[in-house]
Design a protein around this motif. Structure first.
Motif, PDB file in Angstrom:
ATOM      1  N   HIS A 182       0.843  -1.192   0.000  1.00  0.00           N
ATOM      2  CA  HIS A 182       0.000   0.000   0.000  1.00  0.00           C
ATOM      3  C   HIS A 182       0.879   1.242   0.000  1.00  0.00           C
TER       4      HIS A 182
ATOM      5  N   GLY B 181      -0.025   4.249   0.293  1.00  0.00           N
ATOM      6  CA  GLY B 181      -0.452   5.147   1.364  1.00  0.00           C
ATOM      7  C   GLY B 181       0.233   4.823   2.683  1.00  0.00           C
TER       8      GLY B 181
ATOM      9  N   ASP C 254      -1.373  -0.993  -4.216  1.00  0.00           N
ATOM     10  CA  ASP C 254      -2.523  -0.114  -4.026  1.00  0.00           C
ATOM     11  C   ASP C 254      -2.069   1.333  -3.904  1.00  0.00           C
ATOM     12  N   GLY C 255      -2.734   2.212  -4.638  1.00  0.00           N
ATOM     13  CA  GLY C 255      -2.550   3.632  -4.397  1.00  0.00           C
ATOM     14  C   GLY C 255      -1.708   4.397  -5.389  1.00  0.00           C
TER      15      GLY C 255
ATOM     16  N   ARG D 237      -0.842   7.002  -8.017  1.00  0.00           N
ATOM     17  CA  ARG D 237      -1.503   8.284  -8.252  1.00  0.00           C
ATOM     18  C   ARG D 237      -1.099   8.964  -9.558  1.00  0.00           C
TER      19      ARG D 237
END
Length: 179
Positions: free
Chosen positions: A28, A30, A82-83, A85
């Motif tokens: 992740h 984040g 995940d994540g 951007r």
């Protein structure tokens, strides 16, 4: 390698839960941002962490969070990140895998706000105005381009069970048969 993207509250974490239950390793981005923010004494607050993430991108390049997250990659097989951007992060991760697939999770803003308020993370926004501000920040980083370039999209506008079904189907139909 699967890259998961989507606006805040769209359901990325829920997709990752399904992938993890099927044997995928997950990372992740984040969490990486929050780890570095904590090390740097940044308060656990959406705006502060967002500003920190933006500042690091400005200082070290748009792919800084991909570079820092990539240190944890053990294998490109059955890995979900995940994540992501922006396109620079996508490009960076492509160095670690012969095959990168982007899965975008979509939910409308009202639904996303309801979900964010329910999950009650310390660094989450607390209002529609806050969500609009966060959406605009993430769009300024290029997340819209990543979503537009997605190989697959799951619309997460119904029950969690239906979303889990859609996620499992996508993972089985497109990724597990290759493993």
């Amino acid at each position: 390698m699967i890259i998961v993207t989507g606006m805040p509250g769209a359901g990325k974490d829920e997709f990752v839960k399904v992938a993890r239950s099927l044997g995928f390793m997950d990372l992740h981005m984040g969490n990486t941002v929050r780890e570095y923010a904590s090390r740097n004494g940044i308060p656990d607050d959406d705006k502060e962490i967002g500003n920190f993430a933006a500042s690091e991108r400005k200082k070290f390049g748009m792919d800084i969070w991909a570079r820092r997250t990539a240190e944890k990659i053990e294998s490109d097989e059955l890995t979900v990140i995940d994540g992501v951007r922006n396109k620079e992060e996508m490009d960076y991760f492509s160095k670690f895998s012969k095959s990168i697939y982007v899965v975008a999770i979509f939910a409308n803003r009202k639904t996303r706000l309801e979900r964010i308020l329910k999950r009650d993370r310390p660094d989450d926004i607390r209002s529609m105005e806050g969500l609009i501000e966060r959406d605009n920040r993430e769009l300024s980083w290029g997340i819209g381009n990543v979503i537009a370039l997605a190989d697959y999209m799951i619309v997460n506008d119904e029950s969690l069970e239906i979303f889990y079904e859609r996620s499992r189907k996508l993972l089985f139909d497109h990724f597990l048969i290759r493993a």
